[in-house]
Design a protein around this motif. Sequence first.
Motif, PDB file in Angstrom:
ATOM      1  N   GLY A 144      25.063  31.325  -7.517  1.00 23.87           N
ATOM      2  CA  GLY A 144      24.142  31.194  -8.640  1.00 23.87           C
ATOM      3  C   GLY A 144      23.569  29.792  -8.739  1.00 23.87           C
ATOM      4  N   ILE A 145      24.416  28.773  -8.533  1.00 25.47           N
ATOM      5  CA  ILE A 145      23.951  27.383  -8.596  1.00 25.47           C
ATOM      6  C   ILE A 145      22.998  27.084  -7.452  1.00 25.47           C
ATOM      7  CG2 ILE A 145      24.712  24.985  -8.433  1.00 25.47           C
ATOM      8  CD1 ILE A 145      27.337  25.960  -9.814  1.00 25.47           C
ATOM      9  N   LEU A 146      23.341  27.539  -6.255  1.00 29.29           N
ATOM     10  CA  LEU A 146      22.454  27.336  -5.110  1.00 29.29           C
ATOM     11  C   LEU A 146      21.099  27.989  -5.360  1.00 29.29           C
ATOM     12  CD1 LEU A 146      24.888  28.034  -2.113  1.00 29.29           C
ATOM     13  CD2 LEU A 146      24.237  25.825  -3.065  1.00 29.29           C
ATOM     14  N   ALA A 147      21.113  29.186  -5.936  1.00 28.36           N
ATOM     15  CA  ALA A 147      19.873  29.919  -6.166  1.00 28.36           C
ATOM     16  C   ALA A 147      18.962  29.183  -7.150  1.00 28.36           C
ATOM     17  CB  ALA A 147      20.178  31.332  -6.672  1.00 28.36           C
ATOM     18  N   VAL A 148      19.545  28.610  -8.208  1.00 29.82           N
ATOM     19  CA  VAL A 148      18.734  27.891  -9.197  1.00 29.82           C
ATOM     20  C   VAL A 148      18.087  26.654  -8.567  1.00 29.82           C
ATOM     21  CG1 VAL A 148      18.796  26.569 -11.349  1.00 29.82           C
ATOM     22  CG2 VAL A 148      20.054  28.725 -11.173  1.00 29.82           C
ATOM     23  N   GLY A 149      18.877  25.878  -7.833  1.00 30.55           N
ATOM     24  CA  GLY A 149      18.342  24.662  -7.219  1.00 30.55           C
ATOM     25  C   GLY A 149      17.284  24.954  -6.171  1.00 30.55           C
ATOM     26  N   ILE A 150      17.573  25.883  -5.275  1.00 30.56           N
ATOM     27  CA  ILE A 150      16.622  26.221  -4.217  1.00 30.56           C
ATOM     28  C   ILE A 150      15.393  26.905  -4.806  1.00 30.56           C
ATOM     29  CG2 ILE A 150      16.287  27.683  -2.184  1.00 30.56           C
ATOM     30  CD1 ILE A 150      19.199  27.038  -1.431  1.00 30.56           C
ATOM     31  N   GLY A 151      15.589  27.709  -5.857  1.00 30.70           N
ATOM     32  CA  GLY A 151      14.456  28.361  -6.511  1.00 30.70           C
ATOM     33  C   GLY A 151      13.493  27.361  -7.125  1.00 30.70           C
ATOM     34  N   ALA A 152      14.039  26.297  -7.735  1.00 33.05           N
ATOM     35  CA  ALA A 152      13.179  25.259  -8.320  1.00 33.05           C
ATOM     36  C   ALA A 152      12.369  24.564  -7.236  1.00 33.05           C
ATOM     37  CB  ALA A 152      14.028  24.252  -9.081  1.00 33.05           C
ATOM     38  N   PHE A 153      13.005  24.257  -6.111  1.00 34.49           N
ATOM     39  CA  PHE A 153      12.274  23.634  -5.005  1.00 34.49           C
ATOM     40  C   PHE A 153      11.177  24.560  -4.493  1.00 34.49           C
ATOM     41  CE2 PHE A 153      11.797  23.316  -0.368  1.00 34.49           C
ATOM     42  CZ  PHE A 153      11.254  22.045  -0.274  1.00 34.49           C
ATOM     43  N   ALA A 154      11.488  25.852  -4.367  1.00 35.49           N
ATOM     44  CA  ALA A 154      10.501  26.807  -3.867  1.00 35.49           C
ATOM     45  C   ALA A 154       9.292  26.900  -4.792  1.00 35.49           C
ATOM     46  CB  ALA A 154      11.147  28.181  -3.697  1.00 35.49           C
ATOM     47  N   LEU A 155       9.546  26.903  -6.106  1.00 36.00           N
ATOM     48  CA  LEU A 155       8.433  26.958  -7.065  1.00 36.00           C
ATOM     49  C   LEU A 155       7.526  25.743  -6.934  1.00 36.00           C
ATOM     50  CD1 LEU A 155      10.085  28.298 -10.346  1.00 36.00           C
ATOM     51  CD2 LEU A 155       8.283  29.415  -9.032  1.00 36.00           C
ATOM     52  N   LEU A 156       8.131  24.572  -6.741  1.00 34.72           N
ATOM     53  CA  LEU A 156       7.342  23.346  -6.682  1.00 34.72           C
ATOM     54  C   LEU A 156       6.449  23.288  -5.444  1.00 34.72           C
ATOM     55  CD1 LEU A 156       9.964  20.806  -8.017  1.00 34.72           C
ATOM     56  CD2 LEU A 156       7.704  21.241  -9.004  1.00 34.72           C
ATOM     57  N   GLN A 157       6.725  24.139  -4.452  1.00 35.03           N
ATOM     58  CA  GLN A 157       5.869  24.184  -3.276  1.00 35.03           C
ATOM     59  C   GLN A 157       4.483  24.722  -3.608  1.00 35.03           C
ATOM     60  OE1 GLN A 157       7.689  25.362   0.642  1.00 35.03           O
ATOM     61  NE2 GLN A 157       9.331  26.072  -0.666  1.00 35.03           N
ATOM     62  N   SER A 158       4.402  25.640  -4.577  1.00 35.98           N
ATOM     63  CA  SER A 158       3.143  26.369  -4.767  1.00 35.98           C
ATOM     64  C   SER A 158       2.564  26.299  -6.172  1.00 35.98           C
ATOM     65  CB  SER A 158       3.355  27.847  -4.400  1.00 35.98           C
ATOM     66  OG  SER A 158       4.371  28.414  -5.214  1.00 35.98           O
ATOM     67  N   LEU A 159       3.318  25.801  -7.144  1.00 37.68           N
ATOM     68  CA  LEU A 159       2.817  25.802  -8.516  1.00 37.68           C
ATOM     69  C   LEU A 159       1.481  25.065  -8.651  1.00 37.68           C
ATOM     70  CD1 LEU A 159       5.955  25.214 -10.797  1.00 37.68           C
ATOM     71  CD2 LEU A 159       4.330  27.113 -10.965  1.00 37.68           C
ATOM     72  N   VAL A 160       1.273  24.033  -7.854  1.00 33.41           N
ATOM     73  CA  VAL A 160       0.059  23.227  -8.024  1.00 33.41           C
ATOM     74  C   VAL A 160      -1.153  23.804  -7.300  1.00 33.41           C
ATOM     75  CG1 VAL A 160       1.399  21.122  -8.342  1.00 33.41           C
ATOM     76  CG2 VAL A 160       0.603  21.726  -6.057  1.00 33.41           C
ATOM     77  N   ILE A 161      -0.948  24.765  -6.393  1.00 29.62           N
ATOM     78  CA  ILE A 161      -2.064  25.257  -5.576  1.00 29.62           C
ATOM     79  C   ILE A 161      -3.221  25.789  -6.420  1.00 29.62           C
ATOM     80  CG2 ILE A 161      -2.750  27.034  -3.905  1.00 29.62           C
ATOM     81  CD1 ILE A 161      -0.080  26.634  -2.520  1.00 29.62           C
ATOM     82  N   LEU A 218       0.582  25.688 -22.080  1.00 33.98           N
ATOM     83  CA  LEU A 218       1.030  24.307 -22.293  1.00 33.98           C
ATOM     84  C   LEU A 218      -0.003  23.364 -21.675  1.00 33.98           C
ATOM     85  CD1 LEU A 218       4.750  25.080 -21.377  1.00 33.98           C
ATOM     86  CD2 LEU A 218       3.867  24.647 -23.681  1.00 33.98           C
ATOM     87  N   ASN A 219       0.305  22.780 -20.548  1.00 32.10           N
ATOM     88  CA  ASN A 219      -0.662  22.009 -19.760  1.00 32.10           C
ATOM     89  C   ASN A 219      -0.064  21.811 -18.367  1.00 32.10           C
ATOM     90  OD1 ASN A 219       1.053  19.572 -19.822  1.00 32.10           O
ATOM     91  ND2 ASN A 219       0.402  19.434 -21.966  1.00 32.10           N
ATOM     92  N   TRP A 220      -0.817  21.176 -17.469  1.00 31.09           N
ATOM     93  CA  TRP A 220      -0.356  21.089 -16.082  1.00 31.09           C
ATOM     94  C   TRP A 220       0.915  20.252 -15.936  1.00 31.09           C
ATOM     95  CZ3 TRP A 220       0.151  16.501 -13.470  1.00 31.09           C
ATOM     96  CH2 TRP A 220      -0.541  15.390 -13.946  1.00 31.09           C
ATOM     97  N   HIS A 221       1.185  19.369 -16.881  1.00 30.98           N
ATOM     98  CA  HIS A 221       2.409  18.560 -16.792  1.00 30.98           C
ATOM     99  C   HIS A 221       3.667  19.439 -16.787  1.00 30.98           C
ATOM    100  CE1 HIS A 221       0.139  14.820 -17.475  1.00 30.98           C
ATOM    101  NE2 HIS A 221      -0.578  15.533 -18.345  1.00 30.98           N
ATOM    102  N   TRP A 222       3.584  20.583 -17.460  1.00 37.06           N
ATOM    103  CA  TRP A 222       4.741  21.480 -17.528  1.00 37.06           C
ATOM    104  C   TRP A 222       4.999  22.210 -16.214  1.00 37.06           C
ATOM    105  CZ3 TRP A 222       8.476  21.743 -21.157  1.00 37.06           C
ATOM    106  CH2 TRP A 222       8.245  21.033 -22.335  1.00 37.06           C
ATOM    107  N   LEU A 223       4.069  22.133 -15.286  1.00 36.08           N
ATOM    108  CA  LEU A 223       4.339  22.647 -13.941  1.00 36.08           C
ATOM    109  C   LEU A 223       5.464  21.851 -13.283  1.00 36.08           C
ATOM    110  CD1 LEU A 223       0.682  23.114 -12.624  1.00 36.08           C
ATOM    111  CD2 LEU A 223       2.195  24.863 -13.581  1.00 36.08           C
ATOM    112  N   PHE A 224       5.712  20.651 -13.775  1.00 33.26           N
ATOM    113  CA  PHE A 224       6.791  19.812 -13.260  1.00 33.26           C
ATOM    114  C   PHE A 224       7.975  19.716 -14.224  1.00 33.26           C
ATOM    115  CE2 PHE A 224       2.785  18.138 -11.443  1.00 33.26           C
ATOM    116  CZ  PHE A 224       3.037  18.442 -10.116  1.00 33.26           C
TER     117      PHE A 224
END
Length: 496
Positions: free
Chosen positions: A14-31, A161-167
């Motif tokens: 569960g902990i691995l999934a949360v951490g890796i999931g956050a990294f995965a989201l940050l790859q594409s949230l800004v596109i 919200l605004n784009w800052h919340w993407l981070f």
Amino acid sequence: MDSAPRPHYQVTFGILAVGIGAFALLQSLVIPVLSTIQVELHTSQSAVTWVLTAYLLSASVMTPILGRVGDIHGKKWVFVAALVALAVGSVLAAMAPNLAVLIVARVIQGLGGGTLPLGFGIIRDEFPAGKVAGAVGILAALTAVGGSLGIVLAGPIVNALNWHWLFWLPGIATVIAAVGAVVFVPQSPIRSPGTISWLPAVLLSGWLVALLVPLSEASDWGWGAPAVIGLLAGAVLLAAAWVWSELRAATPLIDMKMMRRPGVWTNNLVALLIGIGLYAMFAFLPEFVQTPSSAGYGFGASIIRSGLMLLPAGVTMFAVGLFVGTLTRRFGGNVLVVAGCVIGCVAMTMFAFAHSQEWEIYVATGVLGIGFGLAFSAMSANVVSAVPAEQTSVATGMNANIRTIGGSIGAAVMASIVTAKLEPSGLPTQAGYTTGFGVMAAVLAVAALAALLIPSQRRLGTAATKAAAVGTLAMSGDAVTAESAAGETLASELGE
């Protein structure tokens, strides 16, 4: 010997999934919102693309390095350090007052790329042998799903919200994962003695930068520009020097003997080709559907609506990942990779020639998710089973890294094809998209042929399987013999 009880592997997962999931989201949230960031930070379109490029470069360089550090010094604390870097970078990005600070923040976030190979290594060290492939498959699917979900979620987050919340949001999740990792993730007992060979590390960084910068900028600079040609030539020379230095290093960053294993190099070749197709689709399908219908194609979709058109890919990708353990046990990982590439080729062909109705886009993205879900998850499990436990982090890190490199190539090639001819309005022609997606279909067809070279796996008895899971089973250079591909559905994979 420490006799303290070790946390249940479900908690670790569960902990691995949360951490890796956050990294995965940050790859594409800004596109989907680069244009919004461009306006907010008063910069140009070419400059704002470095928000993506800087992240890509940093992750490409640091992923194998952190994987190696984890193999030497212990995966737990290096995993925690990668999460801390990801959190710090997210906070800095959320507060960035200008583009320069945002780019620096994205470079720091790129260190989070180490969470993936380190997570795979922790799974192999801590999970029961029969659960390894299923858990690896789910995490691999999660990284792919994160890429599609980021595009889907970006619009609603910015609107509410605004784009800052993407981070801010991924940063909060990363802090939670880091605290959980400190408290609950056990320190892996397996070590790979040695030190970091810094010359190979520097040369690796050099040739990746020299390759990715021109591929990212060629659409603006021109493929024939002296800077592009010079950097690509430099990348070739630096790559050759890197291989030379790795072969002579006492403790190489990347074990070239490992990379020559049939179960490793074949999966890496397929990963490169699949990365080309996946990132090309994610980068340009939103632009296609957002194009006003007055151009003769496209649907004039909003950011939210275009994200929803990609949602089927994320859903089917994750759903398929849940069953990869069982499917691998039944059919073999190599068969799943071939099937995934063929299905992906079908989806790309649909994008090229069946894109006049919205429902066709929904169907094609759903089909693509099935194909890539099969291929990504099975490839990761194949690599894990092909190497000794002490090389798991580096091997899986390079596989993920090669997908990233493929992605940069795919985005650059797609850009050059799509923008080769423009309408008087400045929009690309429909033929450009048709040709681009057609080329990506051909790339995935080649990937399917390459996947035929992946060696099949032979099932072992329980004792041998357990030995393979902790890295004590000798691996032959001609065949991969491990049953770490065995698994169940999500309930049985993680339900014990």
